[in-house]
Design an enzyme around this catalytic site. Structure first.
Site, PDB file in Angstrom:
ATOM      1  CB  CYS A 249      -0.990  -0.035   1.171  1.00  0.00           C
ATOM      2  SG  CYS A 249      -2.396   1.076   0.960  1.00  0.00           S
ATOM      3  CG  HIS A 334      -4.054  -3.909   2.706  1.00  0.00           C
ATOM      4  ND1 HIS A 334      -3.231  -3.544   3.751  1.00  0.00           N
ATOM      5  CD2 HIS A 334      -4.504  -2.758   2.160  1.00  0.00           C
ATOM      6  CE1 HIS A 334      -3.191  -2.219   3.835  1.00  0.00           C
ATOM      7  NE2 HIS A 334      -3.950  -1.725   2.878  1.00  0.00           N
ATOM      8  CD  GLU A 336      -2.534  -6.662   5.293  1.00  0.00           C
ATOM      9  OE1 GLU A 336      -3.179  -5.632   5.499  1.00  0.00           O
ATOM     10  OE2 GLU A 336      -1.805  -6.818   4.286  1.00  0.00           O
TER      11      GLU A 336
END
Length: 366
Positions: A249, A334, A336
């Site tokens: 990001c 993202h 994760e």
């Protein structure tokens, strides 16, 4: 039930019901499309300075629990929903959204037409707004004039980066994680892989980072305009070619700027858990979790050592790059998740493998 106003800088006024803190609050209004994951959204540091609108109509069904925070102190300026669940039902529930936001002094508003608000943002871009009590003393014209003349917030990262370095020990690869406003999901993924992590502030000098002899460097997510993070860009510029890196990001944007690329502000950003991204190397498409208001200019990559690796299928913007000479790759989304799909979680394994390959090269040269 107390009434509350959401007043936009274009003069639009929404009247709804107040929840959370009783104070007034000003910020940039944005929307996110996730159907679940509001707790992670509330606690995501990348939302610093923003009044967050949830497009899904019913929020708060499962309450707030102790496990799903992405930071200890939420950075949002306000919370906007169509309907707030008053009696959540979930075995992990500790608090309602109302109780949690009240404890954190964050105001919220429900009962407004969030579809109309979302259309305004999509048509005009992210707008400044104020959440305030609906009483006779409110002068809408004065508030609108104030919003129109108040400059936008800058240098967001300074407000959410840690004040000092701290460890998250493990027995695997040694990783320095530069925290620009990190979601803890990133740290959890590194810990799952037994990485020995040192989390450092955004303005930590490159020499100090290299003195820890890391096997790799992680560049975290964070809020705001990457061009504001001048010290962070300089640090990354001095780290390129020294050690493997993985950026997420804002970390992706900072690395790209440090490599000579440029960025620009998106009209209303990418925020939600259903953004399709295509990997140009494999042709694979992943659904991804995203939260960013800026993007790297694809045309600006031409005069750099970066190659485009991922694109957003919704608007064709840059979603990932890789360095042509050094073991460095970054993505705009993202992997994760937290919240969202975990299609691209394998990128953390690629980072581990990249560090192992580079460590092997070092042993051969030795």
């Amino acid at each position: 039930m107390k009434k509350r106003l959401l007043i936009l800088e274009d003069g639009t006024v929404f009247t709804g019901t107040a929840f959370g803190s009783e104070r007034a609050s000003q910020g940039e209004v944005v929307f996110t499309t996730g159907m679940t994951g509001y707790q992670e959204t509330i606690s995501d540091p990348s939302f610093y300075g923003q009044i967050v609108t949830l497009t899904y109509p019913l929020i708060g069904n499962y309450g707030i629990n102790r496990d799903d925070f992405e930071s200890i102190t939420p950075a949002i300026r306000g919370f906007v929903v169509r309907e707030l669940a008053k009696t959540p039902s979930n075995f992990r529930c500790d608090l309602t959204v109302d109780e949690y936001l009240t404890s954190k002094d964050i105001p919220g508003i429900e009962g407004i037409d969030t579809r109309k608000l979302t259309r305004i943002i999509r048509n005009k871009g992210s707008v400044k707004a104020i959440l305030t009590a609906a009483d006779e003393e409110v002068n809408v014209e004065e508030i609108v004039a104030k919003l129109q003349t108040t400059p936008a917030i800058t240098h967001h990262v300074r407000e959410v980066t840690p004040k000092a370095a701290y460890p998250s020990p493990g027995r695997g690869k040694r990783v320095v994680l530069i925290d620009y406003g990190m979601k803890h999901g990133i740290l959890r993924e590194l810990n799952k892989r037994d990485c020995d992590v040192l989390v450092v502030p955004y303005n930590t000098p490159a020499e100090e980072i290299l003195a820890w002899h890391p096997d790799g460097i992680m560049l975290s997510n964070g809020p705001g305009n990457p061009e504001d993070v001048e010290e962070g860009i300089e640090t990354v510029r001095n780290l390129i070619g020294k050690v493997p890196m993985f950026g997420i990001c804002l970390g992706h944007q900072i690395f790209s700027l440090a490599s000579g690329a440029k960025s620009f502000k998106l009209p209303f950003g990418h925020r939600g858990g259903n953004h399709p991204v295509k990997d140009l190397r494999t042709g694979r498409t992943d659904l991804t979790s995203q939260n960013h208001g800026y993007a790297v200019d694809i045309d600006s990559l031409k005069d750099t050592d970066l190659e485009l690796t991922h694109i957003a299928l919704n608007d064709g913007t840059c979603e990932g790059v890789r360095h042509k000479k050094y073991p460095i790759f970054t993505v705009q989304y993202h992997p994760e998740a937290s919240p969202g799909p975990e299609d691209s979680n394998h990128l953390f394994d690629e980072f581990i493998e990249m560090m192992e390959v580079e460590a092997g090269k070092g042993k051969q040269h030795a």
